[in-house]
Design an enzyme around this catalytic site. Structure first.
Site, short mmCIF file in Angstrom:
data_model
loop_
_atom_site.label_atom_id
_atom_site.label_comp_id
_atom_site.label_asym_id
_atom_site.label_seq_id
_atom_site.Cartn_x
_atom_site.Cartn_y
_atom_site.Cartn_z
N ASP A 11 -0.59 5.95 0.01
CA ASP A 11 0.23 5.82 -1.20
C ASP A 11 -0.31 6.77 -2.25
OD1 ASP A 11 1.79 3.97 -0.02
OD2 ASP A 11 1.04 2.24 -1.16
N ASP A 130 13.47 -0.51 5.29
CA ASP A 130 12.75 -1.76 5.04
C ASP A 130 13.74 -2.88 5.33
OD1 ASP A 130 10.67 -0.21 4.07
OD2 ASP A 130 11.31 -0.37 1.99
#
Lengths: 251, 212
Positions: A11, A130
């Site tokens: 990230d 997702d």
């Protein structure tokens, strides 16, 4: 034989790695370039950078980071997060990214998948999905899993394949962060329904979970973050054990 | 092999690297930055160019390509590079789509190629996932390009179309079918894999190319 891929995910915010990284021999754990090099050296097959910067300035810094990663890292890498136009992708590829991953922007405007694959080729278009299983139904979620939609995971995956996606990165919201294993049933169903590679994401906690997702989940690649960043599962050991379990990996 | 990127590597090979002038043909196709960076890691500045004089004057030429074949071929024709390439006498290395465009023809967009390699490019059957994406091995290695590279070394590949095995095959890969993952015809070389993304073994192949 084509090998199964192990993909650490980093990230990135304002050009720096955000999630805590506890890596031996790292001078600067916040430096994505150094971390990427280290991962390449220990046998990661590919890397994914997820840009979670909220500002334009933050994104500009990420572009600079991509350039430095491309300069110093000799394995392929994907960049995702906030990509919504041909111009965004063009800038990333010009800086040396090998692939881009798009998520919410594809749900909002599915034609984007066609546009990107026509312009840059399917090989660089990863569609990240997702999804969450509620009452036996897998529904696509947006904005990092926080916004539910009525879109069915399997229908959406099929649609993006037809629109030219080169690969699917499927994250199960039910499994993400649990360290209880990947969503292998859904993964296997995706892998059987589609003819493009599927990357499993969400739930990695042990070596056995990787073995299971390659065998039962029929995944082509497995992505994880914290188990790698905190050294809980060293990649060389993981690949050795996969090999011992008759899973083809690059050693 | 771990010393490939080490600037303090043997001085004789460094000298060669320093002297080589490398041009990457820039005709608007694909991620060429990565190739340029891979040479930089070897201590060599590779120049991007579509200028015929500059290409003709180079010691070594890289012919890259990522994207769709008929579009890339049209760009080559537009710039006249499709006529220039067959006249080149120095070592030329086609990478990925670059290799495919040096073949006779490709099923992608049903286009003719430059025709250096006497083989055709076809689409993988749907009994395997398409594109092939990831690390696979190269075997039956037959060229100086692979000097110091072991049989069954892993290379990174991303492609939906493959070159059929032929007499000019210098490396094979198995993905549902045994196909030519590298080709050679005189001074022309082609690799389906991405040496610039294939870790240290890939870097070794680029170094071998510089030293041809």
């Amino acid at each position: 034989m084509l090998t199964k891929r192990i993909i650490p995910c980093l990230d990135i915010k304002n050009g720096r790695t955000v999630k805590g990284v506890n890596f031996v021999d790292l001078r600067d754990a916040g430096d994505p370039v150094e971390l990427a090099k280290q991962y390449a050296d220990i046998g990661a097959d590919e890397l994914v950078f997820l840009d979670i910067s909220a500002t334009l300035e933050g994104r500009a810094t990420t572009l600079d980071m991509v350039l430095h990663v491309a300069e110093q890292v000799n394995i392929p890498f994907t960049v995702g997060g906030g990509i919504s136009s041909i111009e965004d992708v063009d800038a990333l590829l010009k800086c040396g990214a090998d692939k881009v991953s798009i998520n919410s922007s594809a749900v909002k405007r599915p034609e984007l998948v066609n546009e990107l694959s026509n312009k840059f080729g399917s090989q660089c278009v990863v569609v990240a999905i997702d999804a969450k299983e509620v009452d036996g139904q897998w529904k696509v979620h947006l904005a990092g899993g926080s916004i539910p939609t009525e879109i069915d995971l399997f229908e959406w995956a099929k649609e993006v394949e037809q629109r030219g996606a080169g690969e699917i990165l499927f994250t199960s919201m039910n499994h993400d962060g649990t360290k209880n294993g990947f969503a292998n049933k859904a993964l296997a169903k995706l892998s059987e329904a589609l003819n493009i590679p599927i990357i499993a994401s969400g739930g990695a906690g042990s070596v056995q979970h990787f073995i299971d997702t390659f065998k039962e989940g029929k995944s082509d690649a497995a992505l994880a973050a914290s188990v790698f960043h905190f050294g809980e599962i060293p990649i060389p050991d993981l690949k050795k054990e996969l090999k011992e379990n008759n899973i083809e990996v690059r050693l | 092999m771990s010393k490939i990127t080490d600037q303090n590597n043997s001085s004789s090979s460094l000298k060669k690297l320093d002297e080589a002038s490398i041009v990457i043909i820039n005709y608007g196709a694909g991620n060429i930055k990565s190739i340029q960076f891979a040479f930089k890691r070897l201590g060599v500045d590779a120049v991007l160019s579509n200028d015929p004089d500059e290409i003709l004057a180079a010691d070594k030429i890289i012919f890259p390509g990522v994207g769709e074949a008929s579009t890339a071929m049209a760009m080559l024709q537009k710039s006249g590079l499709d006529k220039l390439i067959p006249t080149l006498k120095q070592p030329v290395l086609g990478i990925c789509l670059g290799m495919q465009l040096l073949c006779e023809s490709t099923e992608e967009g049903n286009t003719k190629g430059v025709g250096i390699f006497k083989t055709k490019v076809k689409r993988f059957n749907n009994d395997v996932k398409v594109p092939q994406m990831g690390w696979n091995v190269i075997k039956d290695l037959k060229s100086d390009l692979f000097s110091g590279i072991k049989e069954n070394e892993y290379m990174y590949l991303v492609h939906s179309y493959y070159a059929e095995d032929c007499e000019e095959t210098i490396a094979k890969t198995d993905y549902g079918i045994n196909y030519a993952s590298a080709l050679q015809h005189n001074n022309f070389y082609g690799v389906q894999f991405h040496p610039e993304k294939s870790s240290l073994a890939g870097a070794k192949i680029l170094q071998n190319f510089i030293e041809l």
